[in-house]
Write an enzyme that holds these catalytic residues in place. Sequence first.
Site, PDB file in Angstrom:
ATOM      1  N   PRO A  55      44.799  34.761  38.853  1.00  0.00           N
ATOM      2  CG  PRO A  55      43.227  33.460  37.324  1.00  0.00           C
ATOM      3  CD  PRO A  55      44.452  34.687  37.382  1.00  0.00           C
ATOM      4  CB  CYS A  56      47.090  31.626  42.264  1.00  0.00           C
ATOM      5  SG  CYS A  56      47.116  33.293  43.070  1.00  0.00           S
TER       6      CYS A  56
END
Length: 107
Positions: free
Chosen positions: A53-54
């Site tokens: 989940p950048c």
Amino acid sequence: MSDNFFDLVYRVVLQVPKGGVTTYSAVARFLNNPRGSRSVGWAMRQCNLPEVPCHRVIKSDGSIGGYGDEGVAKKAKLLRKEGVMITQGKVDLSKYEFRAFTLANFG
DNA sequence: AGGGTGACCCGCT
DNA sequence: CAGCGGGCCACCC
């Protein structure tokens, strides 16, 4: 299997839950690189793994930062969808910043 | 071994 | 309070 700096960064980012965010600087500090925030951003730029989940990694001042070719608009939309309120292009870190990182996945 | 790149950070003006 | 500049770190030629 954390040979690269990326892997270390990913382990940290993966811990950020939906509805929460962290900062490049915070990740760097957790990895004992207080001045390595740029490297974290660089790692994110190289990251194209969908499971990481950048988009939950933002700047230390609460602004969104960047999101590669997808664009920050997409990033902001994802965050809102997860329940993170964005006002004036910024996130209230005192409310949404995730701090409870653990060393569990680091071997 | 050196220079260039990158989704940053902080202090100063 | 907004904008600019220098510094820092990891990685690829």
